[in-house]
Write a protein that holds these residues in place. Structure first.
Motif, PDB file in Angstrom:
ATOM      1  N   ARG A  63       0.803  -1.226   0.000  1.00  0.00           N
ATOM      2  CA  ARG A  63       0.000   0.000   0.000  1.00  0.00           C
ATOM      3  C   ARG A  63       0.841   1.285   0.000  1.00  0.00           C
ATOM      4  O   ARG A  63       0.579   2.208  -0.757  1.00  0.00           O
ATOM      5  N   LYS A  64       1.837   1.321   0.855  1.00  0.00           N
ATOM      6  CA  LYS A  64       2.661   2.548   0.991  1.00  0.00           C
ATOM      7  C   LYS A  64       3.362   2.894  -0.316  1.00  0.00           C
ATOM      8  O   LYS A  64       3.372   4.049  -0.755  1.00  0.00           O
ATOM      9  N   ALA A  65       3.951   1.864  -0.921  1.00  0.00           N
ATOM     10  CA  ALA A  65       4.687   2.083  -2.177  1.00  0.00           C
ATOM     11  C   ALA A  65       3.719   2.552  -3.263  1.00  0.00           C
ATOM     12  O   ALA A  65       4.004   3.488  -4.026  1.00  0.00           O
ATOM     13  N   VAL A  66       2.557   1.930  -3.317  1.00  0.00           N
ATOM     14  CA  VAL A  66       1.582   2.281  -4.356  1.00  0.00           C
ATOM     15  C   VAL A  66       1.064   3.708  -4.109  1.00  0.00           C
ATOM     16  O   VAL A  66       0.913   4.499  -5.043  1.00  0.00           O
ATOM     17  N   GLU A  67       0.850   4.038  -2.845  1.00  0.00           N
ATOM     18  CA  GLU A  67       0.377   5.396  -2.532  1.00  0.00           C
ATOM     19  C   GLU A  67       1.396   6.438  -3.003  1.00  0.00           C
ATOM     20  O   GLU A  67       1.028   7.472  -3.573  1.00  0.00           O
ATOM     21  N   LEU A 103      -5.498  -8.952  -3.096  1.00  0.00           N
ATOM     22  CA  LEU A 103      -5.095  -7.807  -2.263  1.00  0.00           C
ATOM     23  C   LEU A 103      -4.576  -6.662  -3.133  1.00  0.00           C
ATOM     24  O   LEU A 103      -4.952  -5.494  -2.933  1.00  0.00           O
ATOM     25  N   GLY A 104      -3.722  -6.982  -4.100  1.00  0.00           N
ATOM     26  CA  GLY A 104      -3.144  -5.939  -4.962  1.00  0.00           C
ATOM     27  C   GLY A 104      -4.227  -5.132  -5.671  1.00  0.00           C
ATOM     28  O   GLY A 104      -4.140  -3.900  -5.785  1.00  0.00           O
ATOM     29  N   THR A 105      -5.256  -5.800  -6.140  1.00  0.00           N
ATOM     30  CA  THR A 105      -6.338  -5.087  -6.842  1.00  0.00           C
ATOM     31  C   THR A 105      -7.079  -4.157  -5.880  1.00  0.00           C
ATOM     32  O   THR A 105      -7.410  -3.012  -6.226  1.00  0.00           O
ATOM     33  N   GLN A 106      -7.301  -4.617  -4.641  1.00  0.00           N
ATOM     34  CA  GLN A 106      -8.001  -3.756  -3.674  1.00  0.00           C
ATOM     35  C   GLN A 106      -7.155  -2.530  -3.330  1.00  0.00           C
ATOM     36  O   GLN A 106      -7.685  -1.419  -3.217  1.00  0.00           O
ATOM     37  N   VAL A 107      -5.839  -2.722  -3.199  1.00  0.00           N
ATOM     38  CA  VAL A 107      -4.952  -1.575  -2.926  1.00  0.00           C
ATOM     39  C   VAL A 107      -5.089  -0.555  -4.062  1.00  0.00           C
ATOM     40  O   VAL A 107      -5.233   0.653  -3.828  1.00  0.00           O
ATOM     41  N   LEU A 108      -5.068  -1.038  -5.294  1.00  0.00           N
ATOM     42  CA  LEU A 108      -5.173  -0.118  -6.441  1.00  0.00           C
ATOM     43  C   LEU A 108      -6.522   0.592  -6.461  1.00  0.00           C
ATOM     44  O   LEU A 108      -6.602   1.789  -6.784  1.00  0.00           O
ATOM     45  N   LEU A 109      -7.577  -0.126  -6.123  1.00  0.00           N
ATOM     46  CA  LEU A 109      -8.909   0.502  -6.086  1.00  0.00           C
ATOM     47  C   LEU A 109      -8.948   1.594  -5.011  1.00  0.00           C
ATOM     48  O   LEU A 109      -9.449   2.706  -5.257  1.00  0.00           O
ATOM     49  N   ASP A 110      -8.394   1.278  -3.837  1.00  0.00           N
ATOM     50  CA  ASP A 110      -8.394   2.273  -2.741  1.00  0.00           C
ATOM     51  C   ASP A 110      -7.611   3.527  -3.137  1.00  0.00           C
ATOM     52  O   ASP A 110      -8.067   4.655  -2.934  1.00  0.00           O
ATOM     53  N   MET A 111      -6.421   3.312  -3.713  1.00  0.00           N
ATOM     54  CA  MET A 111      -5.582   4.455  -4.096  1.00  0.00           C
ATOM     55  C   MET A 111      -6.226   5.243  -5.243  1.00  0.00           C
ATOM     56  O   MET A 111      -6.158   6.470  -5.284  1.00  0.00           O
ATOM     57  N   SER A 112      -6.857   4.537  -6.138  1.00  0.00           N
ATOM     58  CA  SER A 112      -7.499   5.209  -7.279  1.00  0.00           C
ATOM     59  C   SER A 112      -8.633   6.104  -6.804  1.00  0.00           C
ATOM     60  O   SER A 112      -8.819   7.218  -7.301  1.00  0.00           O
ATOM     61  N   ARG A 113      -9.387   5.630  -5.814  1.00  0.00           N
ATOM     62  CA  ARG A 113     -10.474   6.458  -5.280  1.00  0.00           C
ATOM     63  C   ARG A 113      -9.900   7.634  -4.503  1.00  0.00           C
ATOM     64  O   ARG A 113     -10.345   8.770  -4.645  1.00  0.00           O
ATOM     65  N   GLN A 114      -8.866   7.324  -3.689  1.00  0.00           N
ATOM     66  CA  GLN A 114      -8.254   8.384  -2.865  1.00  0.00           C
ATOM     67  C   GLN A 114      -7.664   9.498  -3.733  1.00  0.00           C
ATOM     68  O   GLN A 114      -7.722  10.663  -3.366  1.00  0.00           O
ATOM     69  N   TYR A 115      -7.112   9.151  -4.883  1.00  0.00           N
ATOM     70  CA  TYR A 115      -6.446  10.155  -5.733  1.00  0.00           C
ATOM     71  C   TYR A 115      -7.307  10.534  -6.942  1.00  0.00           C
ATOM     72  O   TYR A 115      -6.805  11.021  -7.944  1.00  0.00           O
ATOM     73  N   ASP A 116      -8.625  10.327  -6.808  1.00  0.00           N
ATOM     74  CA  ASP A 116      -9.601  10.822  -7.791  1.00  0.00           C
ATOM     75  C   ASP A 116      -9.345  10.382  -9.225  1.00  0.00           C
ATOM     76  O   ASP A 116      -9.453  11.196 -10.170  1.00  0.00           O
TER      77      ASP A 116
END
Ligand code: NAD
Ligand code: DAU
Length: 336
Positions: A63-67, A103-116
Motif C-alpha cells: 500500500r505505501k509504495a503504491v500510494e 489484495l493488490g487489486t483492492q490496494v489499487l482501487l483504494d488508491m485510485s479512489r483516494q487520488y480521484d
C-alpha cells in the motif's frame, strides 16, 4: 495529454498495450510493475528514451509504495494488468495469486479512489466463467464458476472492482478476454512454449488427450479492445473479448510444427493438468454492438506471424529461458 497508470506493463499483454498507446500518442504513461519472473523490461527497450513513458518498480500489494506512486504521478486513468497469470503455477502454490490478484487489486482501487482517478480499467479473464461443454458460449451474464486457484483469485479481483462501482459509485470497467498469443509472451504458456521447444528439438508436452479447446485472440486485437473499453465503455459494465477462433490444443501444436517444418514425433502426451478446464469460447456480441469492436486477425495468419516473431527474436526468448533477462534491470536501472 491523459496521464495513464498501467500496472503489469512489463508483462506480455501489458507491454503490447504500452507500445500501442505510445504509438497512438496523446498519453503520458507510467508503467508500474514489480518485475516478477514474468516482468521483462527488455519487452519495452525502444521506449526508454521516450519522455512520455516512465517506469517504476513497485508491488501492487504494498500500500505505501503504491500510494507514493499515485501521489507523485496523479493518474487520470488506471489500466490494471498486473497479476500472477499462469494456471499451472497456481496449482503448485496459490499464495502469490491471492496476494497480487486479490489484495493488490483492492490496494489499487483504494488508491485510485483516494487520488480521484476518473476511470479504472480492470483486465479480467474468461476463466472466471469456468468451463464450457461441447456447445455454448460465455456471455457477460454467464455465472462465475472459476475452477483453478488462478481463476478464483481473478474472480475475487473482478468482484472487488464490481463492488467499488456498486458501493462507492467509482467509475470502473471490466474486460474478460480469452487466450492471447503473439510477440513477447512468456514461454511457459502453450504457444511460445511449443515454439521454443520445437526450435530446440525438445519434446512438446500436451496435457491429457490434447482436446481441450481455447478461443485464441492475437494480443494486438485484445489491446485495441481494451483501449476501446477504456475510452468508450460504460461505467460499471463488463465486456467480453474473444477471437472467434476455437481450436483444440493438439490442432495448435500440430500447426506450429507444420509452420516450422518439424516432425510430429516431437509431441509427447503427458499427465493432465489437475482440474483442467475443457473448453472456453466467448460471445463477443456486446462489445461488437455497443462499442463497434471486433477482432482483425485470423488465427492462422496470427499464429504464422507469431512463429516468425519467435524465429526472428530467438535472443529474447533464449535470454528468458536462461534467466539472463533478470540482469537487465540491474544493468539499466541500478541494484534492486
Ligand atoms: P504476464 O504474467 O505476462 O504479466 C504479468 C505482469 O504483472 C508482469 O510484468 C509481472 O511482473 C507483473 N506483476 C505480477 N505481480 C505483480 C505485483 N504484485 N505488483 C506489480 N506487478 C506485478 O501476464 P499477461 O499474460 O500479460 O496477463 C496480463 C493480464 O491479463 C493479467 O491480469 C491476466 O489475468 C489477464 N489476461 C491474460 C490472458 C492471457 O491469455 N494471457 C487472457 C485474459 C486475461
Ligand atoms: O483464457 C484466458 C487465460 O488463458 C488467461 O486468463 C491466463 O492468464 C492464460 O495463462 C491462459 O490460460 P490457459 O490455462 O488456457 O493457458 P495455457 O497457455 O497455460 O494453456 C493453454 C492450453 O494448453 C490449456 O488447455 C493447457 C494446455 N497446455 C498448456 C501447457 C503450458 C498443454 O497442453 N501443455 C502445456 O505445456
Amino acid at each position: 495529454m491523459t496521464k495513464i497508470l498501467i500496472t503489469g506493463g512489463a508483462g506480455f499483454i501489458g507491454s503490447n498495450f504500452v507500445r500501442m498507446l505510445s504509438a497512438k500518442g496523446g498519453h503520458e504513461l507510467l508503467n508500474l510493475d514489480a518485475l516478477t519472473y514474468a516482468g521483462n523490461l527488455e519487452n519495452l527497450t525502444e521506449l526508454e528514451a521516450d519522455p512520455d513513458y516512465h517506469f517504476v518498480r513497485a508491488d501492487i500489494s504494498k500500500r505505501k509504495a503504491v500510494e507514493g506512486v499515485f501521489a507523485d504521478f496523479r493518474p487520470e486513468v488506471v489500466v490494471h494488468f498486473a497479476a500472477e497469470s499462469h494456471v499451472d503455477r497456481s496449482v503448485l502454490d496459490a499464495t502469490a495469486f491471492v496476494t497480487t490478484n486479490v489484495l493488490g487489486t483492492q490496494v489499487l482501487l483504494d488508491m485510485s479512489r483516494q487520488y480521484d482517478v476518473a476511470r479504472f480499467v480492470h483486465v479480467s479473464t474468461d476463466e472466471v466463467y469456468g468451463s464450457l461443454g461441447p456447445t455454448g458460449l460465455f456471455t457477460e451474464e454467464s455465472p462465475l464458476q472459476p475452477n483453478s486457484p488462478y481463476s478464483a483469485s481473478k474472480t475475487g479481483s473482478d468482484l472487488l472492482v464490481r463492488a467499488a462501482h456498486h458501493t462507492h459509485g467509482f467509475d470502473t470497467v471490466i474486460t474478460r478476454c480469452s487466450n492471447n498469443y503473439g510477440p513477447y509472451q512468456f514461454p511457459e504458456k502453450l504457444i511460445p512454449l511449443m515454439i521454443a521447444n520445437a526450435l530446440e528439438d525438445k519434446s512438446l508436452p500436451v496435457y491429457g488427450d490434447g482436446k481441450n479447446v481455447r478461443d485464441w485472440i492475437y494480443v494486438e486485437d485484445h489491446c485495441e479492445a481494451i483501449a476501446r473499453v477504456m475510452t468508450n465503455g460504460k461505467a460499471g459494465e463488463v465486456y467480453n473479448i474473444g477471437g472467434n477462433e476455437e481450436r483444440e490444443n493438439i490442432w495448435v501444436v500440430k500447426k506450429i510444427l507444420e509452420i516450422l517444418g518439424k516432425s510430429e514425433e516431437q509431441i509427447e502426451y503427458v499427465k493432465d493438468r489437475p482440474g483442467h478446464d475443457r473448453r472456453y469460447a466467448i460471445d463477443g456480441t456486446k462489445i461488437a454492438n455497443e462499442l463497434g469492436w471486433t477482432p482483425k486477425h485470423d488465427f492462422e495468419s496470427g499464429l504464422k506471424a507469431t512463429v516468425e516473431w519467435y524465429l526472428a527474436n530467438r535472443e529474447w526468448w533464449e535470454r528468458v529461458r536462461s534467466g539472463e533477462y533478470r540482469e537487465y534491470y540491474e544493468e539499466n536501472y541500478g541494484a534492486r
